[in-house]
Design an enzyme around this catalytic site. Structure first.
Site, PDB file in Angstrom:
ATOM      1  N   ARG A   1      10.086  21.358  -5.900  1.00  0.00           N
ATOM      2  CA  ARG A   1       9.281  21.919  -6.979  1.00  0.00           C
ATOM      3  C   ARG A   1       9.880  23.226  -7.512  1.00  0.00           C
ATOM      4  O   ARG A   1       9.789  23.516  -8.702  1.00  0.00           O
ATOM      5  CB  ARG A   1       7.835  22.137  -6.499  1.00  0.00           C
ATOM      6  CG  ARG A   1       7.085  20.870  -6.155  1.00  0.00           C
ATOM      7  CD  ARG A   1       6.906  19.923  -7.331  1.00  0.00           C
ATOM      8  NE  ARG A   1       6.101  20.453  -8.396  1.00  0.00           N
ATOM      9  CZ  ARG A   1       4.840  20.148  -8.646  1.00  0.00           C
ATOM     10  NH1 ARG A   1       4.218  19.268  -7.900  1.00  0.00           N
ATOM     11  NH2 ARG A   1       4.198  20.697  -9.647  1.00  0.00           N
TER      12      ARG A   1
ATOM     13  N   HIS B   1      -6.570  21.784  -4.546  1.00  0.00           N
ATOM     14  CA  HIS B   1      -6.219  21.385  -5.907  1.00  0.00           C
ATOM     15  C   HIS B   1      -5.330  20.142  -5.947  1.00  0.00           C
ATOM     16  O   HIS B   1      -5.366  19.397  -6.907  1.00  0.00           O
ATOM     17  CB  HIS B   1      -5.513  22.560  -6.599  1.00  0.00           C
ATOM     18  CG  HIS B   1      -5.263  22.377  -8.048  1.00  0.00           C
ATOM     19  ND1 HIS B   1      -6.277  22.329  -8.976  1.00  0.00           N
ATOM     20  CD2 HIS B   1      -4.105  22.233  -8.746  1.00  0.00           C
ATOM     21  CE1 HIS B   1      -5.763  22.175 -10.184  1.00  0.00           C
ATOM     22  NE2 HIS B   1      -4.444  22.113 -10.070  1.00  0.00           N
ATOM     23  N   TRP B   2      -4.558  19.938  -4.917  1.00  0.00           N
ATOM     24  CA  TRP B   2      -3.617  18.812  -4.874  1.00  0.00           C
ATOM     25  C   TRP B   2      -4.192  17.657  -4.059  1.00  0.00           C
ATOM     26  O   TRP B   2      -3.691  17.310  -2.995  1.00  0.00           O
ATOM     27  CB  TRP B   2      -2.303  19.247  -4.267  1.00  0.00           C
ATOM     28  CG  TRP B   2      -1.344  19.833  -5.242  1.00  0.00           C
ATOM     29  CD1 TRP B   2      -1.492  19.982  -6.587  1.00  0.00           C
ATOM     30  CD2 TRP B   2      -0.054  20.341  -4.926  1.00  0.00           C
ATOM     31  NE1 TRP B   2      -0.384  20.553  -7.125  1.00  0.00           N
ATOM     32  CE2 TRP B   2       0.522  20.793  -6.134  1.00  0.00           C
ATOM     33  CE3 TRP B   2       0.671  20.476  -3.737  1.00  0.00           C
ATOM     34  CZ2 TRP B   2       1.788  21.358  -6.183  1.00  0.00           C
ATOM     35  CZ3 TRP B   2       1.923  21.034  -3.797  1.00  0.00           C
ATOM     36  CH2 TRP B   2       2.473  21.468  -5.007  1.00  0.00           C
TER      37      TRP B   2
END
Length: 149
Positions: free
Chosen positions: A57, A128-129
């Site tokens: 990422r 959130h993921w």
């Protein structure tokens, strides 16, 4: 965690973690340490962040096209999708982690209220993921939703 809904009756917005997301690029520069801190706020269980994921990422985040696109990224550049939601006739599935620190807890409820045909799944002890922390649950729910009549 779908975005595009701003304002919350439950907590101040943008959240601290959302502000950190803006700050990753602006003022910048992006660093692996800043990204690690940011991703730790994405996950309910930060131990799930692998070095491979972080590196992948990070490399993506410093691509020159991404850096250009994210120039000036901040709350002022985000669009509010609430006005268009009632006109969407497609079925929608909103999958949410109850420990999401980026977006507020009432965000999925806003989608459920404004989308004419919306289902909301909420997972405890998930940030959130959802797609990373609860990959099997996420994949199963998305597949079942997409295969329904």
């Amino acid at each position: 965690g779908p975005g595009g809904v701003f304002g919350s009756i439950l907590q101040p917005t943008p959240t601290d973690a959302h502000s950190e997301l803006f700050a990753y690029y602006n003022p910048g520069p992006p660093t692996k340490d800043k990204l690690r801190k940011l991703f730790n706020s994405f996950l309910c269980d930060p131990s799930m962040l692998t070095e491979d994921l972080l590196e992948m990422r990070y490399q993506s985040s410093i691509d020159p096209e991404i850096l250009s696109a994210m120039s000036g990224y901040g709350i002022q550049r985000l669009g509010d999708v609430r006005p268009i939601l009632p006109a969407i006739r497609q079925k929608a599935l909103v999958i949410w982690g109850l420990e999401d620190r980026i977006l507020t807890l009432d965000t999925p409820l806003t989608f459920a209220k404004l989308l004419p045909s919306c289902e909301v799944l909420m997972y405890p002890k998930t940030g959130h993921w959802v797609q990373w922390e609860r990959a099997a649950d996420f994949n199963r729910a998305a597949t079942e939703f997409l295969l329904r009549d």
